[in-house]
Motif scaffolding. Structure first.
Motif, PDB file in Angstrom:
ATOM      1  N   TYR A 551      42.716  18.919 -14.246  1.00  0.00           N
ATOM      2  CA  TYR A 551      43.008  17.566 -14.719  1.00  0.00           C
ATOM      3  C   TYR A 551      43.110  16.643 -13.505  1.00  0.00           C
ATOM      4  CZ  TYR A 551      45.519  13.771 -17.043  1.00  0.00           C
ATOM      5  OH  TYR A 551      45.911  12.553 -17.534  1.00  0.00           O
ATOM      6  N   PRO A 552      42.420  15.491 -13.520  1.00  0.00           N
ATOM      7  CA  PRO A 552      42.324  14.688 -12.295  1.00  0.00           C
ATOM      8  C   PRO A 552      43.532  13.826 -11.977  1.00  0.00           C
ATOM      9  CG  PRO A 552      41.038  13.679 -14.044  1.00  0.00           C
ATOM     10  CD  PRO A 552      41.557  14.971 -14.597  1.00  0.00           C
ATOM     11  N   HIS A 553      44.446  13.652 -12.908  1.00  0.00           N
ATOM     12  CA  HIS A 553      45.551  12.725 -12.673  1.00  0.00           C
ATOM     13  C   HIS A 553      46.864  13.481 -12.475  1.00  0.00           C
ATOM     14  CE1 HIS A 553      42.882   9.435 -13.751  1.00  0.00           C
ATOM     15  NE2 HIS A 553      42.576  10.082 -14.860  1.00  0.00           N
ATOM     16  N   LYS A 667      32.025  22.014 -12.449  1.00  0.00           N
ATOM     17  CA  LYS A 667      31.989  20.733 -13.152  1.00  0.00           C
ATOM     18  C   LYS A 667      31.655  20.849 -14.637  1.00  0.00           C
ATOM     19  CE  LYS A 667      30.953  17.882  -9.143  1.00  0.00           C
ATOM     20  NZ  LYS A 667      30.055  16.852  -8.555  1.00  0.00           N
ATOM     21  N   VAL A 668      31.647  22.028 -15.152  1.00  0.00           N
ATOM     22  CA  VAL A 668      31.407  22.223 -16.581  1.00  0.00           C
ATOM     23  C   VAL A 668      32.629  21.749 -17.360  1.00  0.00           C
ATOM     24  CG1 VAL A 668      30.968  23.931 -18.383  1.00  0.00           C
ATOM     25  CG2 VAL A 668      29.828  24.122 -16.158  1.00  0.00           C
ATOM     26  N   LYS A 669      32.392  20.980 -18.416  1.00  0.00           N
ATOM     27  CA  LYS A 669      33.475  20.423 -19.213  1.00  0.00           C
ATOM     28  C   LYS A 669      33.695  21.253 -20.475  1.00  0.00           C
ATOM     29  CE  LYS A 669      33.807  16.723 -16.558  1.00  0.00           C
ATOM     30  NZ  LYS A 669      34.996  16.434 -15.730  1.00  0.00           N
ATOM     31  N   LEU A 670      34.941  21.322 -20.885  1.00  0.00           N
ATOM     32  CA  LEU A 670      35.263  21.940 -22.167  1.00  0.00           C
ATOM     33  C   LEU A 670      34.866  21.007 -23.299  1.00  0.00           C
ATOM     34  CD1 LEU A 670      38.801  23.397 -21.378  1.00  0.00           C
ATOM     35  CD2 LEU A 670      36.660  24.657 -21.519  1.00  0.00           C
ATOM     36  N   PRO A 671      34.664  21.539 -24.500  1.00  0.00           N
ATOM     37  CA  PRO A 671      34.357  20.680 -25.658  1.00  0.00           C
ATOM     38  C   PRO A 671      35.532  19.766 -25.987  1.00  0.00           C
ATOM     39  CG  PRO A 671      33.792  22.977 -26.097  1.00  0.00           C
ATOM     40  CD  PRO A 671      34.597  22.963 -24.839  1.00  0.00           C
ATOM     41  N   LYS A 672      35.377  19.030 -27.075  1.00  0.00           N
ATOM     42  CA  LYS A 672      36.411  18.076 -27.468  1.00  0.00           C
ATOM     43  C   LYS A 672      37.731  18.770 -27.778  1.00  0.00           C
ATOM     44  CE  LYS A 672      33.402  14.394 -29.134  1.00  0.00           C
ATOM     45  NZ  LYS A 672      33.048  13.513 -30.281  1.00  0.00           N
ATOM     46  N   GLN A 677      38.130  18.356 -20.501  1.00  0.00           N
ATOM     47  CA  GLN A 677      38.612  18.597 -19.145  1.00  0.00           C
ATOM     48  C   GLN A 677      37.802  19.724 -18.514  1.00  0.00           C
ATOM     49  OE1 GLN A 677      42.866  19.089 -19.250  1.00  0.00           O
ATOM     50  NE2 GLN A 677      43.203  17.166 -20.340  1.00  0.00           N
ATOM     51  N   GLN A 678      37.950  19.903 -17.212  1.00  0.00           N
ATOM     52  CA  GLN A 678      37.090  20.811 -16.467  1.00  0.00           C
ATOM     53  C   GLN A 678      37.492  22.260 -16.694  1.00  0.00           C
ATOM     54  OE1 GLN A 678      35.797  19.217 -12.708  1.00  0.00           O
ATOM     55  NE2 GLN A 678      36.054  21.215 -11.714  1.00  0.00           N
ATOM     56  N   GLU A 679      36.486  23.091 -16.887  1.00  0.00           N
ATOM     57  CA  GLU A 679      36.720  24.502 -17.199  1.00  0.00           C
ATOM     58  C   GLU A 679      37.216  25.255 -15.964  1.00  0.00           C
ATOM     59  OE1 GLU A 679      34.183  28.109 -19.283  1.00  0.00           O
ATOM     60  OE2 GLU A 679      33.216  26.908 -17.725  1.00  0.00           O
ATOM     61  N   VAL A 680      38.157  26.190 -16.188  1.00  0.00           N
ATOM     62  CA  VAL A 680      38.664  27.107 -15.156  1.00  0.00           C
ATOM     63  C   VAL A 680      38.391  28.523 -15.631  1.00  0.00           C
ATOM     64  CG1 VAL A 680      40.685  27.953 -13.908  1.00  0.00           C
ATOM     65  CG2 VAL A 680      40.429  25.508 -14.369  1.00  0.00           C
ATOM     66  N   THR A 681      37.766  29.339 -14.767  1.00  0.00           N
ATOM     67  CA  THR A 681      37.461  30.724 -15.102  1.00  0.00           C
ATOM     68  C   THR A 681      37.889  31.616 -13.948  1.00  0.00           C
ATOM     69  OG1 THR A 681      35.224  30.696 -14.156  1.00  0.00           O
ATOM     70  CG2 THR A 681      35.454  29.937 -16.438  1.00  0.00           C
TER      71      THR A 681
END
Length: 1076
Positions: A551-553, A667-672, A677-681
């Motif tokens: 999350y960027p903020h 930079k892959v985004k999760l669905p709605k 937000q950006q995926e973490v794996t």
């Protein structure tokens, strides 16, 4: 060319110069005069086309055997005496009566030998002249070509017949007498063919400082008396007419449509953010956006209007969109006269210059772009200005280091900086001018008359004006950009934490060493995604455990507590070291960072595994919560940060104990359901940069008061400038998603498809070019390339195809525009990002200029009346093609039949079914599959164009309320339940309504939506839904008696039957039209 200093032009930037294949002046062997004060007779040519050209005759009473001058006149016959280029003497005599007017083009006669000819080449047979050998126009000179004189046909009569005294300055500043001699001018330096004033070649002072010594002052005074007043210039009248016509074409009804169109979503929104001072990130430099914002601010733009979607109305909130569009429109208007002067000052005819202005003026794509709040119009404006300034600078090559020379060189540098400050496509015009500059310096270095000191002066002047000035302009625009955007905004997440510290953030100092039990925030280093984050929402795939994202903020959901491997916290201070096993407890939800053998939620690679937040209060956890700290790098000279975990300085990986994978993000985004937000794996064999993390904040109440503290160092201007440009480059290269209207460069030159901008109320704006202009320009590019290759091949075989002196003229003048076209077109083949048709428009500008050069060459040998006829045919055809598709430019009324007949290619995918069968249907309420609102009554509430009022009026509140209650909502379709109508219309809304709503995803990708913020929390999401529902309630019409009566079941039934009957009638009428 042969030249003399008998006259000079008072305007150094006018046209008419000629090309020398070497790019250098050289003199034939001089003949020393015996009487330097000989009288010069001037004959004024009355032809209006040649009003500034004069013929010079040198009278001499000496015999031909003793005459030191090339030309002499004695008792009737006209003699020429001189030498071959190799030193062999020659003399010719042309008989004519002493009292008759001398021939106009003596030096183009076959009687004169060429300076390039061999001494063994016999002189041609002497023939008496006839009046047909001395025409009044340059297009048909004596001899039908260069003859034996070596002069091309485009040389003026003044150059062909004169013997004034040539002098210049040597390196010491003293006058050097060169005698009466023909001389070839220099005009190939830089690749342009433009010269000063008239066709008269002034002397070229290689090492001088712009001095004009040796000019015949009496002749200059006589010539100035004969010139017309500036306001009576025919060229000024032509340019004025072109500007007036351009104002009409570019700005006609510029207030239509009265809603947001295409990428006005982005660039209008950026204007609002400039006014609010909120930082945003965009892939383009800031100049054009700041100009748009300045216009909006001057005319009262309310920054609360966010331009958030296509079709959003401008009138009700009183948005000064007409003024903002007019800024771009006026820049588009200015491009037209600049195209005229670029061709004119490059040495071409007025006919070719007029043609360039007309083709640019009536080009559909450029007109469409210049009528909207977009960046392409400012880009083309500054590009055209740069080329014009460079052309004018090249015209001053004979006066180096003069005032005009420095002014146009400085203007060229300003144009380069301004072009680059609009879009990075400006790099291509920098490459164009840079290549021409290198050519200039190379040719000067090969001229032995240029001393190294003078060459160094040339180099330094160009380096300062063409490198330093553009760099200063570019950086200055970013300085203004940073000053205007001093507060935090939705672009913060793209920037580093030190950069964010300059946007109003205040980060407290943190202890240097990190201990167990401390609450930390962990920032990802490989992307600008932000902080390791979790919230009380679960995955909808895989284990369906709690989500882990980036999350960027800054937020409390970014807080984690570091625990020992068994989940405990030591009683005293114990610091985390390299190789320790830890657990991370999420503070708000009391769950631990966890991974297991489940597929990642979005990435389907077998090396990616799901990362989740798992556990609960009282649950001790398991081995899948354990992560090993591996410090991979440290900042600065703090070597201890490589052994112990330090705040801000240690760069580390988190390696999972059981899965043997690293905590990873990209930079892959999760669905709605993951709030985008950006995926973490957890990834095996991952790139180190994408698995690197850093502790940003570190708080613990057990830290001693004297613990060493650290914080970010605020970057200065250059640090912010470099970081922002790096992020812009990375983000721009990452715009690889597909778009319904994207295209590849190979389709641009053939105009395979366009871009749908806007569609509403059976009107449509669709970006498509003028196919006639487009194909002519493409043809000229291909023709130039083919001819150039063939000539090079023939040169290798020993042939010298001079084409009567015009080869160098075409190669060098057209070659500059061909080079500019290549620089503005070919690099797009190397780009993997989204590309659109409008990216080709700067290259199209140069292709049109190249066609005008080709047109000038093709028409040079035909009489003037046929040249005017050719100009009229090409211009009228371009105007006609523009007119047939102008409805797609202005968004005006059109019919289905006109739309279908306008499609030259099947790939032109604008929807014709959205248009009615006739113009009368625009006056009715209902149409097949569409709603046409009745015309509004004449009042002050209608949108105004630029000729009436600059700012449109908003509708009165009571009128808006009546319209809201009386009319069907915009976008609603009638009769769509009929399968017949669906089959007829097909996908008729795809091009004009649905797809426009996407806008240009290449620009939308770089905006960080605010709902991405704490939208991850269920409570805030519910609050947003409630707010949205409340706002929707305000938009509903008030409940009154009429509405209640309409909701009665019987009334519904009757209304439904009437609507069904009406639909069947419309369908029947439609079938009759389609199948008579």
């Amino acid at each position: 060319m042969f030249s003399s200093s008998g006259s000079h032009s008072s305007s150094r930037t006018a046209s008419h110069s000629f090309l020398d294949p070497t790019g250098l002046d050289f003199d034939l062997p001089p003949a020393q005069p015996t009487n330097p004060s000989s009288h010069i007779t001037t004959i004024h040519e009355a032809d209006e086309e040649e009003e500034n050209e004069y013929v010079h005759i040198q009278r001499s009473t000496s015999s031909i055997s003793s005459s030191p001058y090339p030309y002499s006149e004695k008792q009737g016959p006209f003699h020429y005496h001189g030498q071959y280029h190799h030193g062999q003497e020659y003399s010719t005599t042309i008989p004519f009566d002493h009292h008759q007017t001398p021939p106009r083009s003596l030096t183009s006669s076959p009687l004169m030998p060429s300076p390039y000819s061999s001494p063994q080449q016999p002189l041609p047979q002497q023939q008496p002249p006839t009046r047909y050998q001395y025409p009044r126009t340059r297009s048909n000179q004596l001899g039908g070509g260069t003859g034996s004189s070596g002069l091309p046909l485009y040389a003026s009569r003044t150059q062909r017949l004169r013997n004034g005294h040539s002098s210049s300055l040597d390196q010491g500043g003293k006058t050097v007498y060169r005698g009466s001699q023909p001389r070839i001018s220099s005009s190939s330096i830089g690749g342009l063919s433009s010269d000063s004033g008239s066709d008269d070649d002034d002397e070229y002072f290689i090492g001088g400082r712009g001095s004009r010594s040796g000019i015949n002052k009496s002749f200059a005074t006589f010539r100035n008396r004969r010139r017309r007043a500036w306001y009576m210039s025919r060229e000024l009248h032509i340019v004025t007419a072109i500007c007036v016509l351009s104002l009409i074409v570019r700005l006609w009804h510029i207030g239509n449509p009265t809603s947001v169109v295409f990428d006005e979503v982005h660039f209008g929104g950026f204007a609002s953010k400039y006014i609010k001072g909120r930082f945003f990130m965009d892939v383009h430099p800031p100049l054009a956006k700041m100009l748009i914002a300045l216009t909006g601010w001057l005319f009262g733009l309310n920054p609360s209007f966010d331009f958030k979607e296509i079709g959003l109305d401008y009138l009700a909130p009183k948005v000064p969109y007409v003024a903002m569009r007019m800024l771009c429109g006026l820049m588009g208007v200015a491009v037209v006269p600049m195209a005229f002067y670029t061709i004119k000052n490059s040495g071409h005819s007025t006919h070719a210059s007029i043609l360039a202005a007309i083709l640019i003026l009536f080009e559909n794509a450029t007109v469409t772009q210049s009528r909207l709040i977009l960046l392409d119009s400012p880009l083309i404006f500054f590009t055209a200005f740069t080329v014009l300034a460079w052309t004018n600078f090249h015209n001053q090559r004979k006066y180096p280091f003069s005032d005009e020379w420095f002014i146009w060189l400085l203007f060229t540098g300003l144009g380069l900086g301004l072009s680059l400050s609009v879009k990075w496509v400006g790099l291509f015009i920098i490459a164009t001018v840079g290549t021409s500059t290198i050519n200039q310096l190379w040719l000067l270095w090969g001229d032995l008359r240029v001393t190294p000191r003078v060459w160094l002066d040339h180099f330094l002047a160009r380096a300062v004006c063409l490198i330093l000035v553009p760099a200063i302009v570019y950086m200055f625009m970013f300085e203004i950009h940073f000053l205007l955007l001093a507060n935090s905004g939705d672009g913060d997440g793209f920037m580093s934490a030190p950069f964010q510290m300059t946007l109003g953030y205040s980060l407290k100092d943190s202890p240097l060493s990190v201990a167990y039990g401390a609450t930390v925030t962990i920032r990802h280093q490989g992307t600008q995604g932000g902080y390791l984050h979790s919230h009380p929402s679960n995955y909808e795939t895989g284990s369906k455990q709690q989500q882990i994202t980036l999350y960027p903020h800054k937020d409390s959901n970014n807080d984690w507590i570091i625990q020992k491997r068994d989940g405990s916290v030591p009683g005293g201070l114990e610091y985390v070291k390299h190789g320790d096993y830890i657990r991370l407890l999420h503070v708000p939800t009391n769950r631990r960072l966890h991974s297991h053998n489940n597929k990642a939620p979005v990435t389907e690679d077998e090396n990616h595994f799901e990362v989740s937040a798992y556990g609960d209060v009282g649950f001790a956890g398991d081995a899948n919560d354990e992560w090993r700290v591996e410090i991979v790098d440290y900042e600065g000279k703090d070597k201890a940060a490589g052994r112990s975990l330090h705040t801000l300085r240690s760069k580390f990986k988190l390696v999972h104990q059981n899965m043997a994978c690293d905590l990873f993000s990209h930079k892959v985004k999760l669905p709605k359901w993951g709030f985008e937000q950006q995926e973490v794996t957890c990834m095996r064999s991952a790139v180190v940069s994408k698995t690197t993390w850093m502790i940003e904040t570190n708080t613990y109440d057990r830290y001693p008061d004297d613990a060493p503290m650290v914080n970010y160092k605020r970057p200065g201007f250059f640090g912010k400038f470099l970081e922002l440009n790096k992020v812009m480059w990375t983000t721009n290269a990452g715009l690889t998603d597909s778009h319904p209207y994207d295209s590849r460069p190979s389709s641009w030159i053939w105009l395979r498809r366009g871009i749908s901008f806007w569609g509403k109320d059976n009107r449509h704006i669709y970006l498509i070019g003028n196919w006639f202009t487009w194909y002519l320009s493409t043809f000229s590019v291909v023709l130039y390339a083919v001819i150039r290759v063939l000539l090079v091949i023939r040169d290798k075989r020993g042939y010298r195809d001079n084409f009567r002196g015009l080869r160098d003229y075409y190669e060098l003048s057209g070659g500059f525009f061909f080079m500019a076209w290549c620089y503005h077109y070919l690099p797009f083949f190397l780009m993997g990002r989204q590309l659109f048709l409008h990216h080709y428009l700067p290259a199209l500008y140069f292709a049109i200029l190249l066609f005008c050069v080709t047109f000038d060459l093709a028409c040079r040998f035909i009489p003037n009346r046929y040249r005017i006829a050719a100009l009229a045919v090409v211009s009228l055809t371009a105007i006609y093609v523009f007119r047939t598709r102008s409805s797609l430019v202005y968004g005006s009324e059109w019919t289905w039949s006109q739309c279908e007949s306008s499609k030259l290619l099947k790939t032109w995918d604008y929807d014709c079914y959205q248009f009615p069968m006739s113009y009368d249907d625009y006056k009715t309420k209902h149409m097949v599959g569409r709603i046409i609102d009745p015309p509004a009554p004449e009042s002050d509430n209608k949108p105004h164009d630029f000729l009436e009022h600059l700012l449109p009026h908003a509708p009165e509140p009571q009128d808006a309320e009546k319209d809201q209650n009386a009319q069907t909502p915009e976008g609603q379709e009638v009769g769509n339940n009929s399968p017949v109508i669906d089959s007829l219309a097909g996908e008729n809304n795809a091009g004009s309504e649905s797809l426009e709503g996407k806008g240009d995803t290449a620009e939308m990708e770089v905006e960080v939506e605010e709902h991405v913020g704490e939208g991850g929390d269920d409570e805030e999401t519910e609050d947003q839904d409630e707010d949205t529902a409340q706002e929707g309630d305000h938009d509903d019409p008030p409940e009154d008696e009429d509405v209640e009566e309409a909701t009665d079941p019987e009334d519904k039934k009757l209304a439904g039957e009437e609507e069904e009957d009406e639909e069947q009638e419309v369908v029947a009428n439609m079938m009759d039209v389609l199948d008579p």
